[in-house]
Design a protein around this motif. Sequence first.
Motif, PDB file in Angstrom:
ATOM      1  N   GLY A   1      65.461  21.207  31.648  1.00  0.00           N
ATOM      2  CA  GLY A   1      65.698  19.643  31.740  1.00  0.00           C
ATOM      3  C   GLY A   1      66.600  19.084  31.201  1.00  0.00           C
ATOM      4  N   GLY A   2      67.725  19.795  30.671  1.00  0.00           N
ATOM      5  CA  GLY A   2      68.904  19.190  30.084  1.00  0.00           C
ATOM      6  C   GLY A   2      68.874  18.734  28.625  1.00  0.00           C
ATOM      7  N   ASP A   3      69.947  18.526  28.017  1.00  0.00           N
ATOM      8  CA  ASP A   3      70.213  18.139  26.681  1.00  0.00           C
ATOM      9  C   ASP A   3      71.452  17.155  26.652  1.00  0.00           C
ATOM     10  OD1 ASP A   3      70.706  18.065  24.019  1.00  0.00           O
ATOM     11  OD2 ASP A   3      71.169  20.152  23.547  1.00  0.00           O
ATOM     12  N   PRO A   4      71.079  16.109  25.726  1.00  0.00           N
ATOM     13  CA  PRO A   4      72.170  14.867  26.092  1.00  0.00           C
ATOM     14  C   PRO A   4      73.176  15.162  24.891  1.00  0.00           C
ATOM     15  CG  PRO A   4      70.258  14.109  24.629  1.00  0.00           C
ATOM     16  CD  PRO A   4      69.779  15.371  25.305  1.00  0.00           C
ATOM     17  N   TRP A   5      73.190  16.195  24.226  1.00  0.00           N
ATOM     18  CA  TRP A   5      74.062  16.697  23.371  1.00  0.00           C
ATOM     19  C   TRP A   5      75.083  17.533  24.151  1.00  0.00           C
ATOM     20  CZ3 TRP A   5      75.554  13.733  19.268  1.00  0.00           C
ATOM     21  CH2 TRP A   5      74.802  13.084  18.712  1.00  0.00           C
ATOM     22  N   GLN A   6      74.468  18.327  25.226  1.00  0.00           N
ATOM     23  CA  GLN A   6      75.430  19.175  26.039  1.00  0.00           C
ATOM     24  C   GLN A   6      75.464  18.563  27.542  1.00  0.00           C
ATOM     25  OE1 GLN A   6      74.352  23.217  25.626  1.00  0.00           O
ATOM     26  NE2 GLN A   6      73.319  22.941  23.752  1.00  0.00           N
ATOM     27  N   PRO A   7      76.165  17.645  27.573  1.00  0.00           N
ATOM     28  CA  PRO A   7      76.290  16.840  29.012  1.00  0.00           C
ATOM     29  C   PRO A   7      77.083  17.789  30.033  1.00  0.00           C
ATOM     30  CG  PRO A   7      77.863  15.797  27.795  1.00  0.00           C
ATOM     31  CD  PRO A   7      77.100  16.784  26.635  1.00  0.00           C
ATOM     32  N   PHE A   8      78.054  18.456  29.842  1.00  0.00           N
ATOM     33  CA  PHE A   8      78.789  19.251  30.891  1.00  0.00           C
ATOM     34  C   PHE A   8      77.936  20.383  31.165  1.00  0.00           C
ATOM     35  CE2 PHE A   8      81.602  22.174  32.471  1.00  0.00           C
ATOM     36  CZ  PHE A   8      82.264  21.669  33.403  1.00  0.00           C
ATOM     37  N   ALA A   9      77.047  21.158  30.195  1.00  0.00           N
ATOM     38  CA  ALA A   9      76.134  22.216  30.721  1.00  0.00           C
ATOM     39  C   ALA A   9      75.103  21.724  31.452  1.00  0.00           C
ATOM     40  CB  ALA A   9      75.651  23.071  29.490  1.00  0.00           C
ATOM     41  N   SER A  10      74.487  20.417  31.047  1.00  0.00           N
ATOM     42  CA  SER A  10      73.292  20.016  31.700  1.00  0.00           C
ATOM     43  C   SER A  10      73.693  19.424  33.170  1.00  0.00           C
ATOM     44  CB  SER A  10      72.920  18.916  30.790  1.00  0.00           C
ATOM     45  OG  SER A  10      72.332  19.062  29.557  1.00  0.00           O
ATOM     46  N   GLY A  11      74.806  18.859  33.438  1.00  0.00           N
ATOM     47  CA  GLY A  11      75.193  18.240  34.559  1.00  0.00           C
ATOM     48  C   GLY A  11      75.526  19.503  35.507  1.00  0.00           C
ATOM     49  N   LEU A  12      76.196  20.499  35.053  1.00  0.00           N
ATOM     50  CA  LEU A  12      76.644  21.796  35.851  1.00  0.00           C
ATOM     51  C   LEU A  12      75.014  22.591  36.304  1.00  0.00           C
ATOM     52  CD1 LEU A  12      78.931  23.358  37.150  1.00  0.00           C
ATOM     53  CD2 LEU A  12      78.959  24.658  34.904  1.00  0.00           C
ATOM     54  N   GLY A  13      74.288  22.572  35.362  1.00  0.00           N
ATOM     55  CA  GLY A  13      72.993  23.255  35.435  1.00  0.00           C
ATOM     56  C   GLY A  13      72.178  22.499  36.637  1.00  0.00           C
ATOM     57  N   GLN A  14      72.253  21.216  36.573  1.00  0.00           N
ATOM     58  CA  GLN A  14      71.394  20.635  37.609  1.00  0.00           C
ATOM     59  C   GLN A  14      72.274  20.578  38.894  1.00  0.00           C
ATOM     60  OE1 GLN A  14      68.487  19.077  37.673  1.00  0.00           O
ATOM     61  NE2 GLN A  14      68.381  19.844  35.621  1.00  0.00           N
TER      62      GLN A  14
ATOM     63  N   LEU B   1      74.199  23.057  39.792  1.00  0.00           N
ATOM     64  CA  LEU B   1      74.224  24.579  40.617  1.00  0.00           C
ATOM     65  C   LEU B   1      72.924  25.131  40.739  1.00  0.00           C
ATOM     66  CD1 LEU B   1      77.148  26.330  38.796  1.00  0.00           C
ATOM     67  CD2 LEU B   1      77.276  25.312  40.846  1.00  0.00           C
ATOM     68  N   PHE B   2      72.081  24.891  39.540  1.00  0.00           N
ATOM     69  CA  PHE B   2      70.768  25.439  39.359  1.00  0.00           C
ATOM     70  C   PHE B   2      69.494  24.788  39.670  1.00  0.00           C
ATOM     71  CE2 PHE B   2      73.914  27.667  36.860  1.00  0.00           C
ATOM     72  CZ  PHE B   2      74.027  28.646  37.471  1.00  0.00           C
ATOM     73  N   GLY B   3      69.585  23.259  40.070  1.00  0.00           N
ATOM     74  CA  GLY B   3      68.486  22.410  39.888  1.00  0.00           C
ATOM     75  C   GLY B   3      67.507  22.649  40.905  1.00  0.00           C
ATOM     76  N   GLY B   4      67.688  23.031  42.011  1.00  0.00           N
ATOM     77  CA  GLY B   4      66.806  23.376  43.261  1.00  0.00           C
ATOM     78  C   GLY B   4      66.240  24.894  43.112  1.00  0.00           C
ATOM     79  N   LEU B   5      66.556  25.677  42.325  1.00  0.00           N
ATOM     80  CA  LEU B   5      66.045  26.906  42.172  1.00  0.00           C
ATOM     81  C   LEU B   5      64.937  27.099  41.555  1.00  0.00           C
ATOM     82  CD1 LEU B   5      69.498  28.901  41.389  1.00  0.00           C
ATOM     83  CD2 LEU B   5      68.412  28.550  43.594  1.00  0.00           C
ATOM     84  N   SER B   6      64.219  28.133  41.849  1.00  0.00           N
ATOM     85  CA  SER B   6      62.788  28.531  41.107  1.00  0.00           C
ATOM     86  C   SER B   6      63.225  28.743  39.803  1.00  0.00           C
ATOM     87  CB  SER B   6      61.955  29.565  42.024  1.00  0.00           C
ATOM     88  OG  SER B   6      62.728  30.803  41.891  1.00  0.00           O
ATOM     89  N   HIS B   7      62.033  28.748  38.972  1.00  0.00           N
ATOM     90  CA  HIS B   7      62.286  29.334  37.579  1.00  0.00           C
ATOM     91  C   HIS B   7      62.856  30.661  37.692  1.00  0.00           C
ATOM     92  CE1 HIS B   7      61.595  29.167  33.270  1.00  0.00           C
ATOM     93  NE2 HIS B   7      61.104  30.186  33.353  1.00  0.00           N
TER      94      HIS B   7
END
Length: 68
Positions: A26-39, A41-47
């Motif tokens: 669900g993201g981490d405020p201390w890692q904004p680039f990784a959290s944003g890129l994760g959402q 690229l991978f936000g709509g994918l299944s677990h």
Amino acid sequence: MIVASFIIFHIGSRMIAQSSKMAMEGGDPWQPFASGLGQLLFGGLSHAAQMNWWVAGFWGRWAASWRS
């Protein structure tokens, strides 16, 4: 050229692994680039699909560190 490609592969694998992990958690405020890129690229994918990307990034990091 070989060293540059190794560095790009290593950093790219780390970024893919961490981004997919951030998308799963669900993201981490201390890692904004990784959290944003994760959402992005991978936000709509299944677990399961996110886990596959995380494992692929991990093995890329492992292979890069093993060779150095």
